[in-house]
Enzyme design. Sequence first.
Site, PDB file in Angstrom:
ATOM      1  N   GLY A  46       0.781  -1.274  -0.102  1.00 31.14           N
ATOM      2  CA  GLY A  46       0.004  -0.220  -0.018  1.00 31.14           C
ATOM      3  C   GLY A  46       0.698   1.183  -0.103  1.00 31.14           C
ATOM      4  CB  SER A  47       4.081   2.238   1.524  1.00 30.45           C
ATOM      5  OG  SER A  47       3.527   2.539   3.088  1.00 30.45           O
ATOM      6  CB  SER A  88       7.632   2.599   5.314  1.00 33.92           C
ATOM      7  OG  SER A  88       6.762   1.585   6.214  1.00 33.92           O
ATOM      8  CB  SER A  90       4.127   0.508   9.426  1.00 30.28           C
ATOM      9  OG  SER A  90       5.132  -0.081   8.975  1.00 30.28           O
ATOM     10  CB  THR A  93       8.149  -1.862   5.255  1.00 31.57           C
ATOM     11  OG1 THR A  93       6.705  -1.847   5.827  1.00 31.57           O
ATOM     12  CG2 THR A  93       8.286  -2.993   4.160  1.00 31.57           C
ATOM     13  NE  ARG A 140      -6.799  -3.163   2.604  1.00 27.35           N
ATOM     14  CZ  ARG A 140      -6.438  -3.343   3.876  1.00 27.35           C
ATOM     15  NH1 ARG A 140      -5.289  -3.305   4.383  1.00 27.35           N
ATOM     16  NH2 ARG A 140      -7.259  -3.900   4.437  1.00 27.35           N
ATOM     17  CD  GLU A 226      -3.071  -5.351   1.115  1.00 25.33           C
ATOM     18  OE1 GLU A 226      -3.158  -4.923   2.197  1.00 25.33           O
ATOM     19  OE2 GLU A 226      -2.643  -4.755   0.030  1.00 25.33           O
ATOM     20  CG  HIS A 242       1.085  -8.760 -28.459  1.00 22.41           C
ATOM     21  ND1 HIS A 242       1.386  -8.807 -29.622  1.00 22.41           N
ATOM     22  CD2 HIS A 242       0.711  -7.558 -27.875  1.00 22.41           C
ATOM     23  CE1 HIS A 242       0.967  -7.624 -30.211  1.00 22.41           C
ATOM     24  NE2 HIS A 242       0.509  -6.814 -29.375  1.00 22.41           N
ATOM     25  CE  LYS A 336       4.326  -6.001   6.808  1.00 24.92           C
ATOM     26  NZ  LYS A 336       3.597  -4.689   6.644  1.00 24.92           N
TER      27      LYS A 336
HETATM   28  C1  F6R Z   1      -1.944  -2.344   2.832  1.00 23.13           C
HETATM   29  C2  F6R Z   1      -0.895  -3.099   3.657  1.00 23.13           C
HETATM   30  C3  F6R Z   1       0.303  -3.543   3.105  1.00 23.13           C
HETATM   31  C4  F6R Z   1       1.448  -2.630   3.539  1.00 23.13           C
HETATM   32  C5  F6R Z   1       2.849  -3.137   3.122  1.00 23.13           C
HETATM   33  C6  F6R Z   1       3.882  -2.342   3.515  1.00 23.13           C
HETATM   34  O1  F6R Z   1      -2.887  -1.837   3.597  1.00 23.13           O
HETATM   35  O2  F6R Z   1      -1.220  -3.613   4.769  1.00 23.13           O
HETATM   36  O3  F6R Z   1       0.462  -3.593   1.683  1.00 23.13           O
HETATM   37  O4  F6R Z   1       1.044  -1.243   3.113  1.00 23.13           O
HETATM   38  O5  F6R Z   1       2.953  -4.530   4.053  1.00 23.13           O
HETATM   39  O6  F6R Z   1       3.853  -1.937   4.925  1.00 23.13           O
HETATM   40  P1  F6R Z   1       3.870  -0.094   5.193  1.00 23.13           P
HETATM   41  O7  F6R Z   1       2.917   0.219   4.352  1.00 23.13           O
HETATM   42  O8  F6R Z   1       3.736  -0.112   6.703  1.00 23.13           O
HETATM   43  O9  F6R Z   1       5.283   0.132   4.791  1.00 23.13           O
END
Ligand code: F6R
Length: 341
Positions: A46-47, A88, A90, A93, A140, A226, A242, A336
């Site tokens: 999402g980022s 990111s 959060s 990541t 997201r 998601e 193609h 994670k």
């Molecule tokens: C979207 C989602 C994931 C995170 C991805 C990266 O809602 O939960 O696609 O975006 O795991 O984490 P962040 O965005 O925190 O770097």
Amino acid sequence: MSVKEMLDHIRTLPEQLEYCLQLDYNDAVVLPKKDIKNVVVAGMGGSAIGGDVMRCSLGQEMPVPVINNRDYHLPSFVGKDSLVFTVSYSGNTEETLSCFREGLQREAQMVAITSGGQLESLARESQVSLIKIPSGVPPRAALGYLFTPLALMVEQVGLVQGIRNQVEETIGILKEMREELLALDPPEANPAWKIALDIQDCIPVIWAGGSILEVAAMRWKGQINENAKAPAYFNCFPELNHNEFTGLEGPADITRRVAVIVLQDELQNPGIARRIKTTNDMLKDRIKGFNFVSSRGNSIMARLFSLMYAGDFTSVYLAQLYNIDPVPVDIIEELKKRLKN
Ligand code: F6R
């Protein structure tokens, strides 16, 4: 069941863009345009997608390439004359943090976009330009916060012009659309609900009418994955003619469950419109069917957001039909956690 919670998040997309227009980007330390040789956006999931929106909406008018980087490492050409955004939500990541460290080592012009976490701490420690965005939203559902600063900063360094007008046009269109996309009385009149009903129990395959719309198809796919926790795939015209579409000649038991959604934009090459029509004629009896979604607006930015917004709502309505909570992404969190052990 928090369908309502996710709808509440996605309805704020225009306000997220408005919020970012008010931020102060003046402290950002970046090279002037003449010295920037490439722009790299490093992020995941999402980022990352804000970077794709920038590439698709502004890439054509930018004098340097825009690269979206979803990995632990930056491309080898990244150096002092690269403008590197590490994004990111959060801030925790691992792939994005690895790119941040690598960019610092190579003395690239760095900008960090995050709501907190380690990325914020690292950016502060190393005095890297930091754009702090509000926390508390699933990444997201924070696309406005994750895209708009990128666009405003590439404007600030002189690589593009007229971004504020494009963002304002986008805000107006999204506000108009959300009234239609939230209205469920009767549900059949809502275009997103209608598509969700039509693709229910099928495998959605989203085809972008031209590679400039790639990010919109990618976003539909990601949101269906998601939010509805359902498989979905995407591709772009003309490339899919193609290769991918030959797969739909295959065993009927499989192909009958494929529901194609075509994202169209009338400003694309007329060759694309011919391909969409001909492909529909050739395949419509072999698959579940086609849905068509058309873009709105003048700027490519507004047109992309209009397509993506329809997908955001469709994915939540599909979750509702499947009785799935669209908010948690437990499997991502579990992965994670396992990777940390
Ligand atoms: C979207 C989602 C994931 C995170 C991805 C990266 O809602 O939960 O696609 O975006 O795991 O984490 P962040 O965005 O925190 O770097």
